[in-house]
Design an enzyme around this catalytic site. Sequence first.
Site, PDB file in Angstrom:
ATOM      1  N   ASP A  10      -4.261  39.564 -26.625  1.00 54.21           N
ATOM      2  CA  ASP A  10      -5.043  38.788 -27.600  1.00 54.21           C
ATOM      3  C   ASP A  10      -5.167  39.616 -28.866  1.00 54.21           C
ATOM      4  O   ASP A  10      -5.722  40.724 -28.838  1.00 54.21           O
ATOM      5  CB  ASP A  10      -6.417  38.498 -26.996  1.00 54.21           C
ATOM      6  CG  ASP A  10      -7.305  37.657 -27.906  1.00 54.21           C
ATOM      7  OD1 ASP A  10      -6.972  37.513 -29.100  1.00 54.21           O
ATOM      8  OD2 ASP A  10      -8.344  37.180 -27.422  1.00 54.21           O
ATOM      9  N   GLY A  32      -5.797  27.717 -34.594  1.00 54.24           N
ATOM     10  CA  GLY A  32      -4.879  28.698 -34.025  1.00 54.24           C
ATOM     11  C   GLY A  32      -5.365  30.122 -34.178  1.00 54.24           C
ATOM     12  O   GLY A  32      -6.547  30.433 -34.011  1.00 54.24           O
ATOM     13  N   VAL A  33      -4.437  31.029 -34.517  1.00 52.37           N
ATOM     14  CA  VAL A  33      -4.766  32.442 -34.701  1.00 52.37           C
ATOM     15  C   VAL A  33      -5.815  32.613 -35.799  1.00 52.37           C
ATOM     16  O   VAL A  33      -6.750  33.418 -35.666  1.00 52.37           O
ATOM     17  CB  VAL A  33      -3.489  33.241 -35.049  1.00 52.37           C
ATOM     18  CG1 VAL A  33      -3.836  34.668 -35.457  1.00 52.37           C
ATOM     19  CG2 VAL A  33      -2.537  33.256 -33.867  1.00 52.37           C
ATOM     20  N   ASP A  34      -5.680  31.851 -36.879  1.00 51.30           N
ATOM     21  CA  ASP A  34      -6.618  31.927 -37.998  1.00 51.30           C
ATOM     22  C   ASP A  34      -8.053  31.678 -37.534  1.00 51.30           C
ATOM     23  O   ASP A  34      -8.972  32.469 -37.801  1.00 51.30           O
ATOM     24  CB  ASP A  34      -6.205  30.896 -39.057  1.00 51.30           C
ATOM     25  CG  ASP A  34      -6.883  31.109 -40.405  1.00 51.30           C
ATOM     26  OD1 ASP A  34      -7.515  32.155 -40.593  1.00 51.30           O
ATOM     27  OD2 ASP A  34      -6.760  30.215 -41.256  1.00 51.30           O
ATOM     28  N   TYR A 122       2.507  25.603 -37.099  1.00 53.60           N
ATOM     29  CA  TYR A 122       3.483  25.390 -38.167  1.00 53.60           C
ATOM     30  C   TYR A 122       4.888  25.150 -37.617  1.00 53.60           C
ATOM     31  O   TYR A 122       5.832  24.931 -38.376  1.00 53.60           O
ATOM     32  CB  TYR A 122       3.481  26.556 -39.153  1.00 53.60           C
ATOM     33  CG  TYR A 122       2.343  26.509 -40.162  1.00 53.60           C
ATOM     34  CD1 TYR A 122       1.392  25.488 -40.126  1.00 53.60           C
ATOM     35  CD2 TYR A 122       2.214  27.470 -41.154  1.00 53.60           C
ATOM     36  CE1 TYR A 122       0.354  25.437 -41.046  1.00 53.60           C
ATOM     37  CE2 TYR A 122       1.187  27.423 -42.084  1.00 53.60           C
ATOM     38  CZ  TYR A 122       0.252  26.404 -42.014  1.00 53.60           C
ATOM     39  OH  TYR A 122      -0.785  26.356 -42.932  1.00 53.60           O
TER      40      TYR A 122
END
Length: 304
Positions: A10, A32-34, A122
């Site tokens: 992670d 997501g990651v953001d 994306y």
Amino acid sequence: MTTLVAVHGDITTEATDAIVNAANNAMRGGGGVDGAIHRAGGPEILRDCIARFPNGLATGDAGWTTAGALPARWVVHTVGPNFGAGQRDRGILESCYRRSLEVADEVGARRVSFPLISAGIYAWPRRAAITTAIDAIAGARAAVDEVRLVARDESAHREIASALVMTTSVRILQGVRELHRRGFHRLRVSPGLAPSGLYHRIVLTDAADPDGAIHYTSGAETEFAGGTVDAMSAPHDVAALILRALPRLVATHDAPEYVAWFAGLLAAVEPEHALPVSFADYFDAGAGWEIGWGSGLRYPAPPR
């Protein structure tokens, strides 16, 4: 020299100097990651984003903020191209990695952890996202000591780790091209698969000295010609290993057709590291070499 490793984990728990956030143009958090980075780091990251990026951030660019409550020291934010929305220029994705490493150098980070940029919502095809990441990081020649490609998904991690091993074959082929450019036209290449189908093999020979040869198998991972070749190796370093192992090889400049043919082969190989095959069990090379085992994509056999 920077090392590049694959990590299963992670990214928000990476205790490193800088983690890279796959942000969006608005720079106000997202999914997501953001979203995960903003949630784990707390509101301090968003406050810094607002202060430092009042007009957002351009696609392909990067900038840094505090890491808030994260174990990292900084967050380097970059905006990847949205493949699903038609932004399919590999150069922009490469810029994300290059600019992120430039920003990491600016703040003095020595260890940097990346997600696979643009490979989530994306929709960048994962294989292409991985090879672009590897090549862009290798080409950046950053001052950082270690770059980690972090994947939370186990299958993605396995694919990254496998791609790193197979990139040694690509770097060897790029070393051959480097020598061809210097006039060592008699350097010949025969790539293929071991009988098990598990390992990629490359045989390098001097056309004027058939007794001299270099043998590589991906089973040896980064060991090549008495040295080490990995994803971060530069073509001129690989070329030096080849010349040391083939001491009778000389620059003759006498086979431009073969050199042009080989350059075309690499142009087909490099985008997704689809390794060429000229020999394998039950393989007919008469129709040309295959670009990526099982792909069905054939490249003409080399000129005689």
